[in-house]
Motif scaffolding. Sequence first.
Motif, PDB file in Angstrom:
ATOM      1  N   UNK A 101       0.800  -1.098   0.002  1.00 30.57           N
ATOM      2  CA  UNK A 101       0.099   0.086   0.048  1.00 30.57           C
ATOM      3  C   UNK A 101       0.811   1.248  -0.093  1.00 30.57           C
ATOM      4  N   UNK A 102       0.284   2.465  -0.481  1.00 31.15           N
ATOM      5  CA  UNK A 102       1.309   3.445  -0.620  1.00 31.15           C
ATOM      6  C   UNK A 102       1.690   3.988   0.732  1.00 31.15           C
ATOM      7  N   UNK A 109       4.577  -4.374   5.531  1.00 31.07           N
ATOM      8  CA  UNK A 109       4.378  -5.263   4.007  1.00 31.07           C
ATOM      9  C   UNK A 109       4.915  -6.642   4.377  1.00 31.07           C
ATOM     10  N   UNK A 110       6.244  -6.704   4.797  1.00 34.81           N
ATOM     11  CA  UNK A 110       6.945  -7.978   4.888  1.00 34.81           C
ATOM     12  C   UNK A 110       5.985  -8.779   5.865  1.00 34.81           C
ATOM     13  N   UNK A 133       9.188  -8.143  -6.430  1.00 33.15           N
ATOM     14  CA  UNK A 133      10.097  -6.918  -6.832  1.00 33.15           C
ATOM     15  C   UNK A 133       8.843  -6.025  -7.633  1.00 33.15           C
ATOM     16  N   UNK A 134       8.092  -6.613  -8.276  1.00 28.81           N
ATOM     17  CA  UNK A 134       6.981  -5.924  -8.989  1.00 28.81           C
ATOM     18  C   UNK A 134       6.081  -5.081  -7.821  1.00 28.81           C
ATOM     19  N   UNK A 135       5.860  -5.800  -6.551  1.00 28.38           N
ATOM     20  CA  UNK A 135       4.796  -5.414  -5.985  1.00 28.38           C
ATOM     21  C   UNK A 135       5.312  -4.344  -4.828  1.00 28.38           C
ATOM     22  N   UNK A 136       6.424  -4.405  -4.661  1.00 24.10           N
ATOM     23  CA  UNK A 136       6.949  -3.610  -3.512  1.00 24.10           C
ATOM     24  C   UNK A 136       6.875  -2.157  -4.099  1.00 24.10           C
TER      25      UNK A 136
END
Length: 293
Positions: A101-102, A109-110, A133-136
């Motif tokens: 999330x922003x 997140x982890x 990598x794409x989602x972080x």
Amino acid sequence: MAEPLPKDFRLPTIKPYTGSVDPRAHLNRYRAAILMTTASNAVMCRGFFSTLDGQAQDWFTSFPEGSISTFADLSGRFLSHFASSIPKKKHFATMCKLEQFAAETLTDYLTRWKKEAWSVENFDEKAVVPIFTSNVRSRPFLRDLVQNSPKSYAALLYRATKFAEVEETEQRKKEEESGRQDKAPKEDRRAPRPPRQGPQLAPLRCLTPLTHPISAILEHAKVMGIVSYTAECLKISPNTDPNKYCRFHRQQGHDTDECMVLKRHIEELIQRGYLGQYMKRLGQGRTQGPSNV
């Protein structure tokens, strides 16, 4: 039932299983507790009954006498009967939608990522690296992943943990620095700021009607940092009453709410633009006390 119990044997004290949660977790807890003893296979079967409750206990007592031969047999029947309570694994594709999330920190997140990964079926550690990598969103960490792609999922989690620790340290540092800047007393935001070259004060012949006792307004003014303890406050009246105490003068002699010096000081602050929220309006009654003292 004829199997003797080991010396000093105690049944494991674990939360009773009722059939509503994952039976595998209960079975693992029981095994871990019973293996700390020297209990035989027969004692393990007999002791398992004491860890059940409700419908699970009814299930156990429904077995015909002599129908259970080993604990492995009992475990298999237990898992088979309560299989509907085993949480279903999610598809691996759900990891693709698990974006940061922003406003979410890397640490949070982890935590969310690991919890979701645990519930995924056929988790692919190689395929999940580019997905992560794409989602972080964390920019410094993302740049590091792009410039130096981790060779394994374990290396990815290790690096993410290190960046999360740095992120938390920087955030604490910012909060500490901001706290030091905010230590100076601030004026009430609801009160207008006084001009730099103070206004001409009106005569103090008539005091402004107030909504709260002077003593309560004094406490709020102290929090705002606008109270001035002048030399006049240190004078001791000859007509002192030892049973009364003035929190403005900080000495015995008269009551705080009866202090004329304090009343004039509050009136002066009001005329300078402070404490406007305590001015009594037409038709307004007195309340019990200021809500933000």
